[in-house]
Scaffold this motif. Structure first.
Motif, PDB file in Angstrom:
ATOM      1  N   VAL A   1       0.866  -1.178   0.000  1.00 31.49           N
ATOM      2  CA  VAL A   1       0.000   0.000   0.000  1.00 31.49           C
ATOM      3  C   VAL A   1       0.901   1.227   0.000  1.00 31.49           C
ATOM      4  CG1 VAL A   1      -1.791   1.278   1.228  1.00 31.49           C
ATOM      5  CG2 VAL A   1      -1.798  -1.233   1.273  1.00 31.49           C
ATOM      6  N   GLY A   2       0.796   2.065  -1.021  1.00 28.91           N
ATOM      7  CA  GLY A   2       1.633   3.246  -1.140  1.00 28.91           C
ATOM      8  C   GLY A   2       1.232   4.343  -0.165  1.00 28.91           C
ATOM      9  N   PRO A   3       2.085   5.365   0.017  1.00 25.99           N
ATOM     10  CA  PRO A   3       1.828   6.386   1.049  1.00 25.99           C
ATOM     11  C   PRO A   3       0.578   7.222   0.805  1.00 25.99           C
ATOM     12  CG  PRO A   3       3.740   6.971  -0.310  1.00 25.99           C
ATOM     13  CD  PRO A   3       3.385   5.560  -0.652  1.00 25.99           C
ATOM     14  N   ASP A   4       0.344   7.664  -0.427  1.00 23.40           N
ATOM     15  CA  ASP A   4      -0.845   8.480  -0.690  1.00 23.40           C
ATOM     16  C   ASP A   4      -2.119   7.675  -0.470  1.00 23.40           C
ATOM     17  OD1 ASP A   4       0.803  10.603  -1.341  1.00 23.40           O
ATOM     18  OD2 ASP A   4       0.782  10.162  -3.491  1.00 23.40           O
ATOM     19  N   THR A   5      -2.112   6.437  -0.950  1.00 25.77           N
ATOM     20  CA  THR A   5      -3.271   5.567  -0.753  1.00 25.77           C
ATOM     21  C   THR A   5      -3.493   5.291   0.727  1.00 25.77           C
ATOM     22  OG1 THR A   5      -2.868   4.508  -2.894  1.00 25.77           O
ATOM     23  CG2 THR A   5      -4.272   3.328  -1.342  1.00 25.77           C
ATOM     24  N   LEU A   6      -2.411   5.083   1.456  1.00 22.64           N
ATOM     25  CA  LEU A   6      -2.527   4.771   2.881  1.00 22.64           C
ATOM     26  C   LEU A   6      -3.208   5.901   3.635  1.00 22.64           C
ATOM     27  CD1 LEU A   6      -1.890   3.027   5.365  1.00 22.64           C
ATOM     28  CD2 LEU A   6       0.338   4.164   5.471  1.00 22.64           C
ATOM     29  N   VAL A   7      -2.787   7.133   3.406  1.00 20.54           N
ATOM     30  CA  VAL A   7      -3.372   8.271   4.126  1.00 20.54           C
ATOM     31  C   VAL A   7      -4.868   8.370   3.834  1.00 20.54           C
ATOM     32  CG1 VAL A   7      -3.370  10.783   4.317  1.00 20.54           C
ATOM     33  CG2 VAL A   7      -1.202   9.536   4.245  1.00 20.54           C
ATOM     34  N   ARG A   8      -5.237   8.137   2.580  1.00 15.48           N
ATOM     35  CA  ARG A   8      -6.651   8.239   2.202  1.00 15.48           C
ATOM     36  C   ARG A   8      -7.483   7.131   2.827  1.00 15.48           C
ATOM     37  NH1 ARG A   8      -9.306   5.540  -1.601  1.00 15.48           N
ATOM     38  NH2 ARG A   8      -7.372   4.872  -2.616  1.00 15.48           N
ATOM     39  N   ILE A   9      -7.034   5.882   2.691  1.00 15.79           N
ATOM     40  CA  ILE A   9      -7.874   4.779   3.152  1.00 15.79           C
ATOM     41  C   ILE A   9      -7.849   4.651   4.673  1.00 15.79           C
ATOM     42  CG2 ILE A   9      -7.524   3.544   0.996  1.00 15.79           C
ATOM     43  CD1 ILE A   9      -5.689   1.615   2.482  1.00 15.79           C
ATOM     44  N   TRP A  10      -6.788   5.143   5.322  1.00 13.12           N
ATOM     45  CA  TRP A  10      -6.746   5.079   6.779  1.00 13.12           C
ATOM     46  C   TRP A  10      -7.950   5.787   7.385  1.00 13.12           C
ATOM     47  CZ3 TRP A  10      -4.586   2.533  10.666  1.00 13.12           C
ATOM     48  CH2 TRP A  10      -4.636   3.089  11.945  1.00 13.12           C
ATOM     49  N   ALA A  11      -8.227   7.008   6.891  1.00 12.02           N
ATOM     50  CA  ALA A  11      -9.373   7.769   7.403  1.00 12.02           C
ATOM     51  C   ALA A  11     -10.685   7.048   7.089  1.00 12.02           C
ATOM     52  CB  ALA A  11      -9.371   9.168   6.803  1.00 12.02           C
ATOM     53  N   GLU A  12     -10.788   6.470   5.896  1.00 12.33           N
ATOM     54  CA  GLU A  12     -12.015   5.765   5.517  1.00 12.33           C
ATOM     55  C   GLU A  12     -12.246   4.539   6.392  1.00 12.33           C
ATOM     56  OE1 GLU A  12     -11.703   4.817   1.401  1.00 12.33           O
ATOM     57  OE2 GLU A  12     -11.637   6.917   0.741  1.00 12.33           O
ATOM     58  N   VAL A  13     -11.195   3.812   6.664  1.00 13.67           N
ATOM     59  CA  VAL A  13     -11.325   2.600   7.484  1.00 13.67           C
ATOM     60  C   VAL A  13     -11.730   2.954   8.912  1.00 13.67           C
ATOM     61  CG1 VAL A  13     -10.051   0.662   8.486  1.00 13.67           C
ATOM     62  CG2 VAL A  13      -9.738   1.244   6.070  1.00 13.67           C
ATOM     63  N   GLN A  14     -11.180   4.060   9.441  1.00  4.69           N
ATOM     64  CA  GLN A  14     -11.541   4.468  10.801  1.00  4.69           C
ATOM     65  C   GLN A  14     -13.010   4.864  10.893  1.00  4.69           C
ATOM     66  OE1 GLN A  14      -8.942   3.813  12.893  1.00  4.69           O
ATOM     67  NE2 GLN A  14      -8.076   3.290  10.901  1.00  4.69           N
ATOM     68  N   ARG A  15     -13.558   5.441   9.821  1.00  5.22           N
ATOM     69  CA  ARG A  15     -14.957   5.910   9.839  1.00  5.22           C
ATOM     70  C   ARG A  15     -15.949   4.810   9.523  1.00  5.22           C
ATOM     71  NH1 ARG A  15     -12.774  10.267   6.654  1.00  5.22           N
ATOM     72  NH2 ARG A  15     -13.681   9.237   4.814  1.00  5.22           N
ATOM     73  N   ALA A  16     -15.505   3.742   8.872  1.00  4.30           N
ATOM     74  CA  ALA A  16     -16.437   2.712   8.371  1.00  4.30           C
ATOM     75  C   ALA A  16     -17.153   1.995   9.520  1.00  4.30           C
ATOM     76  CB  ALA A  16     -15.677   1.708   7.513  1.00  4.30           C
ATOM     77  N   THR A  17     -18.431   1.737   9.312  1.00  2.16           N
ATOM     78  CA  THR A  17     -19.231   0.958  10.248  1.00  2.16           C
ATOM     79  C   THR A  17     -19.423  -0.420   9.630  1.00  2.16           C
ATOM     80  OG1 THR A  17     -20.390   2.955  10.972  1.00  2.16           O
ATOM     81  CG2 THR A  17     -21.405   0.827  11.498  1.00  2.16           C
ATOM     82  N   CYS A  18     -18.784  -1.404  10.218  1.00  2.00           N
ATOM     83  CA  CYS A  18     -18.676  -2.701   9.562  1.00  2.00           C
ATOM     84  C   CYS A  18     -19.079  -3.857  10.438  1.00  2.00           C
ATOM     85  CB  CYS A  18     -17.229  -2.931   9.090  1.00  2.00           C
ATOM     86  SG  CYS A  18     -16.591  -1.620   8.014  1.00  2.00           S
ATOM     87  N   GLN A  19     -19.928  -3.639  11.399  1.00  4.13           N
ATOM     88  CA  GLN A  19     -20.312  -4.707  12.306  1.00  4.13           C
ATOM     89  C   GLN A  19     -20.932  -5.850  11.517  1.00  4.13           C
ATOM     90  OE1 GLN A  19     -22.838  -3.465  15.485  1.00  4.13           O
ATOM     91  NE2 GLN A  19     -22.632  -5.388  16.622  1.00  4.13           N
ATOM     92  N   GLY A  20     -20.414  -7.054  11.719  1.00  2.00           N
ATOM     93  CA  GLY A  20     -20.939  -8.229  11.020  1.00  2.00           C
ATOM     94  C   GLY A  20     -20.370  -8.427   9.642  1.00  2.00           C
ATOM     95  N   GLU A  21     -19.540  -7.460   9.138  1.00  2.00           N
ATOM     96  CA  GLU A  21     -18.957  -7.579   7.796  1.00  2.00           C
ATOM     97  C   GLU A  21     -17.808  -8.576   7.811  1.00  2.00           C
ATOM     98  OE1 GLU A  21     -19.630  -6.188   4.913  1.00  2.00           O
ATOM     99  OE2 GLU A  21     -21.110  -4.663   5.387  1.00  2.00           O
ATOM    100  N   ARG A  22     -17.573  -9.202   6.655  1.00  2.00           N
ATOM    101  CA  ARG A  22     -16.448 -10.116   6.464  1.00  2.00           C
ATOM    102  C   ARG A  22     -15.663  -9.692   5.235  1.00  2.00           C
ATOM    103  NH1 ARG A  22     -15.061 -13.146  10.888  1.00  2.00           N
ATOM    104  NH2 ARG A  22     -16.955 -13.627  12.003  1.00  2.00           N
TER     105      ARG A  22
END
Length: 348
Positions: free
Chosen positions: A327-348
């Motif tokens: 995972v490259g640096p620009d992608t990491l910064v972007r997806i890090w915030a998205e992953v922290q915000r995601a509501t994924c209860q029960g997701e696989r």
């Protein structure tokens, strides 16, 4: 075996390191190693003593592996003779014992990869307290002849105090020196570490998930965790991973964890360090750690959430993952915030 080892322990100074043969017996799910019994391990050597490196024969229940020191000295002399010498070290706060247990994120990096280190400091490598664990990071570097890169590292070290750099040159085979010298540094300078995550600077890592994993699966101080490679085939023609028949005549390697990311309990550091003082240094770092673990009487736990070969992006998948490599640096910064915000209860 125990009687012979007790006799060796009475020898002065380096007697306990003079092991040329290590017997390993394997049965499904368990590896039992007899470099020394766990309940009567030799005292670890103090700093600055000569390394008692020698040839070794290891057996894992399927294959016998002969590591001939003379051949290793012929093909990779610098790996065998290098004595770990620091160019830069982290600030002293890391060395102090703390009320929380220390989970150290040790990240292999290159002097020219400043953008990757900056992205990691903004995301998963930032210091935090998770449950009873204090999570801190450290970048593991060697040197390059490029003056601008070295100046960048020097400034980073002054500003952040999170660089551990040795004076050998960066290179694919020299990654094994990072493995050996980091074990030495850990043993001598950070004996209070509870767990060490070893990874690369081009990946996503989930600190919260890793602490949860530790609480569920880390009861043994002698078990390493990650993506287990089982008797991988030795490559003879691939330039990067090529190993000569003369150096290693086997067609398969022992079990080892993929170097993209794995977890070491603090209790395993000492045995790995002793093995690193005795075995020839293999030119592939993840295979080298596999030989050390084999000689050091350690076991493995395979965990599929160490995605060391990458994972197609989905915020909920990443939230469940422990490691995603490549995972490259620009992608990491972007997806890090998205992953922290995601509501994924029960997701696989």
């Amino acid at each position: 075996m125990k009687l012979r080892l007790r006799t060796q322990l009475r020898l002065p100074l380096y007697g306990f390191l003079i092991f040329s043969v290590s017997l390993i017996i394997w049965d499904p799910g368990t590896m039992k190693h007899f470099l020394y019994p766990r309940d009567s391990a030799p005292e670890l050597p103090p700093a600055g003593l000569p390394i008692a490196r020698g040839s070794a024969t290891l057996y894992d229940g399927h294959f016998t592996f002969r590591l001939n020191l003379s051949q290793f000295q012929w093909e990779f002399p610098h790996l065998q003779s290098y004595r770990c010498s620091l160019a830069l070290g982290p600030r002293g706060a890391l060395y102090k014992e703390m009320p929380e247990k220390l989970l150290l994120l040790a990240i292999k990096s290159h002097p020219g990869s400043g953008a990757r280190r900056a992205a990691l400091r903004q995301t998963w490598a930032s210091e935090r307290l998770i449950g009873s664990y204090r999570v801190k990071h450290l970048f593991l570097l060697a040197t390059t002849p490029v003056r601008g890169q070295m100046e960048l590292v020097r400034r980073e070290s002054q500003e952040f105090g999170d660089i551990l750099q040795w004076d050998f040159t960066e290179g694919h085979h020299n990654l094994s020196l990072k493995e050996r010298c980091f074990l030495e540094w850990l043993h001598l300078r950070l004996p209070h570490v509870a767990f060490v995550f070893k990874g690369d600077d081009d990946e996503f890592m989930n600190p919260q998930g890793l602490v949860g994993y530790i609480s569920q699966h880390s009861s043994s101080p002698h078990t390493l965790h990650g993506a287990l490679q089982r008797h991988s085939v030795v490559l003879r023609r691939h330039i990067k991973y090529k190993v000569s028949w003369a150096l290693f005549p086997n067609s398969k390697y022992p079990f080892f964890l993929s170097g993209g990311g794995f977890l070491i309990p603090g209790g395993a550091v000492g045995p790995l360090y002793v093995a690193a003082q005795t075995l020839p240094v293999f030119p592939l770092d993840d295979v080298y750690l596999g030989f050390l673990a084999l000689a050091a009487n350690l076991t493995y736990r395979h965990e599929p959430r160490f995605y060391v070969f990458g994972l197609k992006y989905n915020a909920c998948r990443y939230q469940r993952a422990l490691v995603v490599h490549r995972v490259g640096p620009d992608t990491l910064v972007r997806i890090w915030a998205e992953v922290q915000r995601a509501t994924c209860q029960g997701e696989r």
